[in-house]
Design a protein around this motif. Sequence first.
Motif, PDB file in Angstrom:
ATOM      1  N   TRP A 131       1.027  -1.062   0.002  1.00  0.00           N
ATOM      2  CA  TRP A 131      -0.073   0.090  -0.211  1.00  0.00           C
ATOM      3  C   TRP A 131       0.792   1.193   0.003  1.00  0.00           C
ATOM      4  O   TRP A 131       0.527   1.893  -0.764  1.00  0.00           O
ATOM      5  CB  TRP A 131      -0.845  -0.113   1.362  1.00  0.00           C
ATOM      6  CG  TRP A 131      -2.002   1.354   1.251  1.00  0.00           C
ATOM      7  CD1 TRP A 131      -3.222   0.986   0.630  1.00  0.00           C
ATOM      8  CD2 TRP A 131      -1.710   2.357   1.838  1.00  0.00           C
ATOM      9  NE1 TRP A 131      -3.541   2.319   1.024  1.00  0.00           N
ATOM     10  CE2 TRP A 131      -2.960   3.230   1.471  1.00  0.00           C
ATOM     11  CE3 TRP A 131      -0.643   3.079   2.466  1.00  0.00           C
ATOM     12  CZ2 TRP A 131      -3.060   4.621   1.950  1.00  0.00           C
ATOM     13  CZ3 TRP A 131      -0.742   4.484   2.688  1.00  0.00           C
ATOM     14  CH2 TRP A 131      -1.924   5.247   2.372  1.00  0.00           C
TER      15      TRP A 131
ATOM     16  N   PRO B 294      -4.309  -2.963   5.873  1.00  0.00           N
ATOM     17  CA  PRO B 294      -4.938  -2.646   4.296  1.00  0.00           C
ATOM     18  C   PRO B 294      -6.026  -3.732   4.073  1.00  0.00           C
ATOM     19  O   PRO B 294      -6.718  -3.300   3.179  1.00  0.00           O
ATOM     20  CB  PRO B 294      -3.866  -2.973   3.579  1.00  0.00           C
ATOM     21  CG  PRO B 294      -2.541  -2.691   4.266  1.00  0.00           C
ATOM     22  CD  PRO B 294      -2.992  -3.196   5.573  1.00  0.00           C
TER      23      PRO B 294
ATOM     24  N   TRP C 121      -9.540  -1.672   5.084  1.00  0.00           N
ATOM     25  CA  TRP C 121      -9.564  -0.223   4.643  1.00  0.00           C
ATOM     26  C   TRP C 121     -10.875   0.291   4.733  1.00  0.00           C
ATOM     27  O   TRP C 121     -11.774  -0.192   4.727  1.00  0.00           O
ATOM     28  CB  TRP C 121      -9.284  -0.107   3.125  1.00  0.00           C
ATOM     29  CG  TRP C 121      -8.018  -0.130   2.652  1.00  0.00           C
ATOM     30  CD1 TRP C 121      -7.047  -0.348   3.494  1.00  0.00           C
ATOM     31  CD2 TRP C 121      -7.476  -0.395   1.411  1.00  0.00           C
ATOM     32  NE1 TRP C 121      -5.536  -0.482   2.612  1.00  0.00           N
ATOM     33  CE2 TRP C 121      -6.126  -0.469   1.480  1.00  0.00           C
ATOM     34  CE3 TRP C 121      -7.746  -0.294   0.045  1.00  0.00           C
ATOM     35  CZ2 TRP C 121      -5.425  -0.613   0.372  1.00  0.00           C
ATOM     36  CZ3 TRP C 121      -7.165  -0.401  -1.029  1.00  0.00           C
ATOM     37  CH2 TRP C 121      -5.799  -0.439  -1.130  1.00  0.00           C
TER      38      TRP C 121
END
Length: 93
Positions: A16, A88, A91
């Motif tokens: 990310w 991540p 999210w």
Amino acid sequence: MTPSPPWHTEAPLHQWLITHLAVYLDRLPENIEVTVPLAEYGMDSVCALSLCGDIEDDFGIVVEPSLVWDHPTVAHLTAHLTSRGADPDRWQR
């Protein structure tokens, strides 16, 4: 057996960060080394603030504008954000 580097276990967060930094730094993701200070790639305050905004938006955690200067490499950022609960796989978007 050699232990894995700390960022290896946070691969999704590492990816990310690399993906976002590549855009801000106008580089290919594969050309960003995790132990090279981001300032050496041309990280400036505008890029840093944009990254902080993305972190806050995507992970729902508040970060200081000095984040990139306090944790100057991808490896340091990954470790710090992991300790703050950035994930991540979950999210906020």
